[in-house]
Design an enzyme around this catalytic site. Sequence first.
Site, PDB file in Angstrom:
ATOM      1  N   ASN A   3       0.871  -1.172   0.000  1.00 53.99           N
ATOM      2  CA  ASN A   3       0.000   0.000   0.000  1.00 53.99           C
ATOM      3  C   ASN A   3       0.910   1.225   0.000  1.00 53.99           C
ATOM      4  O   ASN A   3       1.468   1.582   1.032  1.00 53.99           O
ATOM      5  CB  ASN A   3      -0.899  -0.021   1.250  1.00 53.99           C
ATOM      6  CG  ASN A   3      -1.734   1.238   1.366  1.00 53.99           C
ATOM      7  OD1 ASN A   3      -1.784   2.046   0.441  1.00 53.99           O
ATOM      8  ND2 ASN A   3      -2.386   1.403   2.512  1.00 53.99           N
ATOM      9  N   TRP A   4       1.036   1.837  -1.154  1.00 56.27           N
ATOM     10  CA  TRP A   4       1.971   2.970  -1.273  1.00 56.27           C
ATOM     11  C   TRP A   4       1.418   4.263  -0.699  1.00 56.27           C
ATOM     12  O   TRP A   4       2.121   5.270  -0.666  1.00 56.27           O
ATOM     13  CB  TRP A   4       2.370   3.158  -2.748  1.00 56.27           C
ATOM     14  CG  TRP A   4       3.346   2.143  -3.237  1.00 56.27           C
ATOM     15  CD1 TRP A   4       4.000   1.208  -2.483  1.00 56.27           C
ATOM     16  CD2 TRP A   4       3.796   1.948  -4.587  1.00 56.27           C
ATOM     17  NE1 TRP A   4       4.825   0.457  -3.277  1.00 56.27           N
ATOM     18  CE2 TRP A   4       4.727   0.890  -4.575  1.00 56.27           C
ATOM     19  CE3 TRP A   4       3.505   2.565  -5.798  1.00 56.27           C
ATOM     20  CZ2 TRP A   4       5.367   0.439  -5.730  1.00 56.27           C
ATOM     21  CZ3 TRP A   4       4.140   2.117  -6.949  1.00 56.27           C
ATOM     22  CH2 TRP A   4       5.055   1.062  -6.919  1.00 56.27           C
ATOM     23  N   LYS A   5       0.131   4.277  -0.342  1.00 59.20           N
ATOM     24  CA  LYS A   5      -0.495   5.488   0.196  1.00 59.20           C
ATOM     25  C   LYS A   5      -0.210   6.657  -0.757  1.00 59.20           C
ATOM     26  O   LYS A   5      -0.204   6.466  -1.968  1.00 59.20           O
ATOM     27  CB  LYS A   5      -0.013   5.739   1.626  1.00 59.20           C
ATOM     28  CG  LYS A   5      -0.192   4.476   2.505  1.00 59.20           C
ATOM     29  CD  LYS A   5       0.033   4.690   3.967  1.00 59.20           C
ATOM     30  CE  LYS A   5      -0.206   3.393   4.701  1.00 59.20           C
ATOM     31  NZ  LYS A   5      -0.097   3.507   6.151  1.00 59.20           N
ATOM     32  N   HIS A  60      -9.506   1.240   4.890  1.00 58.79           N
ATOM     33  CA  HIS A  60      -8.214   1.408   5.569  1.00 58.79           C
ATOM     34  C   HIS A  60      -8.403   2.363   6.743  1.00 58.79           C
ATOM     35  O   HIS A  60      -9.216   3.284   6.682  1.00 58.79           O
ATOM     36  CB  HIS A  60      -7.178   1.965   4.578  1.00 58.79           C
ATOM     37  CG  HIS A  60      -5.798   1.960   5.152  1.00 58.79           C
ATOM     38  ND1 HIS A  60      -5.350   2.973   5.976  1.00 58.79           N
ATOM     39  CD2 HIS A  60      -4.794   1.062   5.061  1.00 58.79           C
ATOM     40  CE1 HIS A  60      -4.105   2.678   6.356  1.00 58.79           C
ATOM     41  NE2 HIS A  60      -3.753   1.524   5.820  1.00 58.79           N
ATOM     42  N   GLU A 106      -6.780   4.808   7.726  1.00 59.58           N
ATOM     43  CA  GLU A 106      -6.613   6.234   7.387  1.00 59.58           C
ATOM     44  C   GLU A 106      -7.882   6.774   6.730  1.00 59.58           C
ATOM     45  O   GLU A 106      -8.244   7.935   6.909  1.00 59.58           O
ATOM     46  CB  GLU A 106      -5.369   6.419   6.500  1.00 59.58           C
ATOM     47  CG  GLU A 106      -4.097   6.294   7.337  1.00 59.58           C
ATOM     48  CD  GLU A 106      -2.907   5.712   6.596  1.00 59.58           C
ATOM     49  OE1 GLU A 106      -2.884   5.706   5.360  1.00 59.58           O
ATOM     50  OE2 GLU A 106      -1.972   5.242   7.299  1.00 59.58           O
ATOM     51  N   GLU A 166      -5.322  -4.628  10.678  1.00 65.64           N
ATOM     52  CA  GLU A 166      -4.311  -3.593  10.867  1.00 65.64           C
ATOM     53  C   GLU A 166      -4.621  -2.826  12.152  1.00 65.64           C
ATOM     54  O   GLU A 166      -5.444  -1.896  12.147  1.00 65.64           O
ATOM     55  CB  GLU A 166      -4.324  -2.612   9.693  1.00 65.64           C
ATOM     56  CG  GLU A 166      -3.993  -3.232   8.358  1.00 65.64           C
ATOM     57  CD  GLU A 166      -3.424  -2.192   7.388  1.00 65.64           C
ATOM     58  OE1 GLU A 166      -2.270  -2.364   6.970  1.00 65.64           O
ATOM     59  OE2 GLU A 166      -4.115  -1.214   7.083  1.00 65.64           O
ATOM     60  N   GLY A 213       2.450   2.794  10.862  1.00 60.03           N
ATOM     61  CA  GLY A 213       3.372   3.913  10.704  1.00 60.03           C
ATOM     62  C   GLY A 213       4.051   4.336  11.989  1.00 60.03           C
ATOM     63  O   GLY A 213       4.666   5.397  12.068  1.00 60.03           O
ATOM     64  N   SER A 251       3.500  -1.609  10.502  1.00 59.39           N
ATOM     65  CA  SER A 251       4.952  -1.633  10.758  1.00 59.39           C
ATOM     66  C   SER A 251       5.604  -2.975  10.416  1.00 59.39           C
ATOM     67  O   SER A 251       6.492  -3.434  11.140  1.00 59.39           O
ATOM     68  CB  SER A 251       5.255  -1.223  12.205  1.00 59.39           C
ATOM     69  OG  SER A 251       4.860   0.125  12.416  1.00 59.39           O
ATOM     70  N   GLY A 288       3.010  -0.880   4.355  1.00 68.64           N
ATOM     71  CA  GLY A 288       3.041   0.543   3.997  1.00 68.64           C
ATOM     72  C   GLY A 288       4.473   0.988   3.732  1.00 68.64           C
ATOM     73  O   GLY A 288       5.049   0.718   2.677  1.00 68.64           O
ATOM     74  N   GLY A 289       5.077   1.644   4.714  1.00 63.05           N
ATOM     75  CA  GLY A 289       6.406   2.257   4.562  1.00 63.05           C
ATOM     76  C   GLY A 289       7.458   1.350   3.932  1.00 63.05           C
ATOM     77  O   GLY A 289       8.189   1.776   3.035  1.00 63.05           O
TER      78      GLY A 289
HETATM   79  P1  13P Z   1       3.098   0.820   7.733  1.00 61.55           P
HETATM   80  O1  13P Z   1       3.630  -0.474   7.193  1.00 61.55           O
HETATM   81  O2  13P Z   1       3.822   2.025   7.212  1.00 61.55           O
HETATM   82  O3  13P Z   1       2.983   0.790   9.226  1.00 61.55           O
HETATM   83  O4  13P Z   1       1.598   0.971   7.169  1.00 61.55           O
HETATM   84  C1  13P Z   1       0.739  -0.102   7.291  1.00 61.55           C
HETATM   85  C2  13P Z   1      -0.472   0.150   6.489  1.00 61.55           C
HETATM   86  O5  13P Z   1      -1.253   1.029   6.795  1.00 61.55           O
HETATM   87  C3  13P Z   1      -0.676  -0.669   5.278  1.00 61.55           C
HETATM   88  O6  13P Z   1      -1.956  -0.490   4.773  1.00 61.55           O
END
Ligand code: 13P
Length: 253
Positions: A11-13, A97, A99, A169, A175, A215, A236-237
């Site tokens: 998930n590149w956001k 998600h 967010e 999640e 994050g 994470s 994510g990251g």
């Molecule tokens: P991180 O891996 O950056 O914590 O993000 C997780 C996430 O929200 C994947 O959808």
Amino acid sequence: MKARKTLIAANWKMHKTVEEAVTFVKDLQERLPFREDRNVMIAPPFTALIAVRSAIRRNDIWLGAQNCHWEDKGPFTGEVSPLMLYDVGCQFAIIGHSERRHIFGETDEMVNRKVKAVLGKGLRPILCVGEKLEEREVGETFNVVSRQLKEGLKGVGRKEADRVVIAYEPVWAIGTGRTAKPYQAQEVHAFIRGMLSELYDNGLASSVQVLYGGSVKPDNVDELMAEPDIDGLLVGGASLEVDSFCRIVSYRV
Ligand code: 13P
């Protein structure tokens, strides 16, 4: 070998220009060995979907969107529809998600409409569920996850539910560098599987992939993937760099 095929989703956001996205995909395809037991999904921002679709040359790498509206078209400024995602070749859409829920105010009802709309277009939703820190601290984790799952899947029939992927999640792990301990994730994944069995049946519960997100890094991937009910990851990251993402996809059990 895991009981279910693994799905590792990136998930590149809100990251990467078109050029950066395409460079990543080309690089990934050169470096990632093909493995029978695992697939990859990449969810770039909307602006890079078409370019990433064209850059994908392997059938073990799939394309997903990070969100969508529930209507096919209409006066919804700034929104993108499931029909449009289908049109550009998406196979998946991440729905609900944290967010989206906590920054943009998505409710369980909106999430449910999106899940059904995405399924209706033949795409596979990755339905995200997970508790906030304050909810975990007062022992509400299972109640929150149960509500999000029940509401998110309301009206989704047995046949369509086969195409749903669930992602657990925990909001406090996203994050933050604070990963759920493998046993904590496993406990919730097993709970989700139990709920799927209640909502549908054992057959469905044992075939649906339940991913963990929050994470995930190269140094914790092996222990997470060693848990029996963790069928993959939503990253994510650590999905933004080819090095770390390759290492994650190449987890060892
Ligand atoms: P991180 O891996 O950056 O914590 O993000 C997780 C996430 O929200 C994947 O959808």
